[in-house]
Design a protein around this motif. Sequence first.
Motif, PDB file in Angstrom:
ATOM      1  N   TRP A 371      -2.290  -0.625   6.295  1.00  0.00           N
ATOM      2  CA  TRP A 371      -1.290   0.214   5.615  1.00  0.00           C
ATOM      3  C   TRP A 371      -1.928   0.995   4.472  1.00  0.00           C
ATOM      4  CZ3 TRP A 371       0.820  -0.028   0.588  1.00  0.00           C
ATOM      5  CH2 TRP A 371       1.940   0.787   0.385  1.00  0.00           C
ATOM      6  N   ASP A 374      -4.114   3.682   5.927  1.00  0.00           N
ATOM      7  CA  ASP A 374      -3.310   4.690   6.621  1.00  0.00           C
ATOM      8  C   ASP A 374      -2.679   5.670   5.640  1.00  0.00           C
ATOM      9  OD1 ASP A 374      -2.745   5.335   9.322  1.00  0.00           O
ATOM     10  OD2 ASP A 374      -0.644   4.833   8.982  1.00  0.00           O
ATOM     11  N   ARG A 375      -2.380   5.212   4.436  1.00  0.00           N
ATOM     12  CA  ARG A 375      -1.729   6.075   3.442  1.00  0.00           C
ATOM     13  C   ARG A 375      -2.637   7.214   3.000  1.00  0.00           C
ATOM     14  NH1 ARG A 375       0.467   3.224  -1.582  1.00  0.00           N
ATOM     15  NH2 ARG A 375       1.421   5.271  -1.847  1.00  0.00           N
ATOM     16  N   ARG A 376      -3.952   7.026   3.143  1.00  0.00           N
ATOM     17  CA  ARG A 376      -4.907   8.030   2.675  1.00  0.00           C
ATOM     18  C   ARG A 376      -5.102   9.162   3.679  1.00  0.00           C
ATOM     19  NH1 ARG A 376      -9.877   4.793  -0.284  1.00  0.00           N
ATOM     20  NH2 ARG A 376      -8.589   3.596  -1.764  1.00  0.00           N
ATOM     21  N   PRO A 379      -0.082  12.025   7.674  1.00  0.00           N
ATOM     22  CA  PRO A 379       0.918  11.198   8.355  1.00  0.00           C
ATOM     23  C   PRO A 379       0.902  11.383   9.871  1.00  0.00           C
ATOM     24  CG  PRO A 379       1.956  13.064   7.281  1.00  0.00           C
ATOM     25  CD  PRO A 379       0.530  13.053   6.822  1.00  0.00           C
TER      26      PRO A 379
END
Length: 555
Positions: A371, A374-376, A379
Amino acid sequence: MLGLLLVIGGSWAASRIQSADGTRVTDIRFAGDNGTTLRALLYIPAGVDAAHKAPAILAVHGYINTAETQSAFAIEFARRGYVVLAIDQAGHGYSSGPAFANGFGGPASLRYLRSLPYVDTANIGLEGHSMGGWTVLAAASALPDGYRSIVLEGSSTGKPFAADGTPSWPRNVAVVFSRFDEFSTIMWGVDRAQDVATSPKLQALFGTTSPVIPGRIYGDIAAGTARRLTTPVATHPGDHISHAAVADSLDWFGRTLQGGEPRALTDHIWLTKELATGVALAGIVPLLVGAFSRLLALPPFAPLRRTPEPRVRRRDAQWRRSFWLTTLVPPLTLLPVFIAVTLLLPPSALLPQTVSTQVVLWMLVNAAITWALDRRQPPVPYVAPYWGRSLALALLTVGFAYALVEAIAALFIVDLRFWVVALKPLSAAQARMLPIYLLPMLLFFIVSQRALLGRLMVAGEGPWRQTFVAVGALAGGFALLLGLDYALLFATGRLPTGFDPLTTVIAIQFIPLLAALGVITVACWRRTASAIPGALLSALLVAWYVVAGTATQFG
């Protein structure tokens, strides 16, 4: 249809093989100590009855295994005329009580074996692998005159779970300790398994101050003081699929027990049975994919049917970075997380299975890492799931497979297994534990599969290539790191991760399990364009696999 053919055909063939030469195999329950119930597979050779008694062997598996793990030994013992009682240790499989309790179930099992009217009680052998060796030693301590000889497979006498061995106890003991056994320090206090002959603890058992000579018989069989060491070329879990390890046991009981039927030590059929149940286990993957597809074709699940449109256009530097993070981070976090749970989180009523707790915490750690990473990144397009329909689809798919596995166990008395990888029906107690471990697993699979599918699936690539990528990303890191680990073990005799050999051995199962999940994940996604149905299916499957396949330490 392919899945059904493999599962049913493999199980039927395995049942026929384990019943070769007229052996009767039954799944039984009997009373253990302190109100517990023990489960076992009982092998009765043809022609054996109360008027024609036969020698007998109590065969016991190691930690976080079950009676079926001992199939190679049990099948060959029975073919040579021995009645075999292969038990689930206390807290394992379908035996109640916490693991490690009541002498691991050993004393009660030996008493039961001696009570059978067709057993020659003057000729009983005990055979145990790893912790199963401590189980049979507990039986030998409780009934010192209740057996004639012992085989310790990858096991040892002495603390913490067995009495110290002496030149006169246990009676007629053979030590089968493979040259690349991962547990040499724990068992015999030597850094390398091939140095076991120099172990002071082993020398005390053999009554010598010199290195023990493999193959030589020390002491006297008639007096019950015989000892022999053999060192087959295998690893600790490899004892279960080693012709040499099985032959060493057959030879020792042939020497120390009377009444068995002579057969060549090379005359083995157990591997065919192992391959047959392996075929049945492999059949679960096409069975699940096929059932998922057939159910998806039904009108209630029509809203789930979509074609995915991957956002990734090519395998660039970012794709490669995502691939290597996906494949390397999970195996690198396994040992630290498993060790932390062992040291800091003892089993409890809420978390009764140590290994299941270790797996769940490892999943949560990796979900958090995924998570955060993935945020970096940009989207991933999100396909809104139909949660109720997706859950119903996953439940029906896994439920169909579960019902089939239950039927296989009842009809053929086999599980779906190859080596230490097995899919078994849940006991009632395990079924009650399942929700505890299922929910965090579901969170992990939603996060990890969404990242996997969003970052690594490339537009324009076909199903085979996408599946190959998923399998490599999920299982490749474990295969690579364990391959290096064992290459060094075979080259030097020392396992780099030998400070935690149990987790190392457990990690072997991750390779086929994660590879299967890679196939299932891509298949579900290509039919629904969503990670949710596949994540639900994967969580149900893995929770079933883990909870049914490990030990319960709190009960």
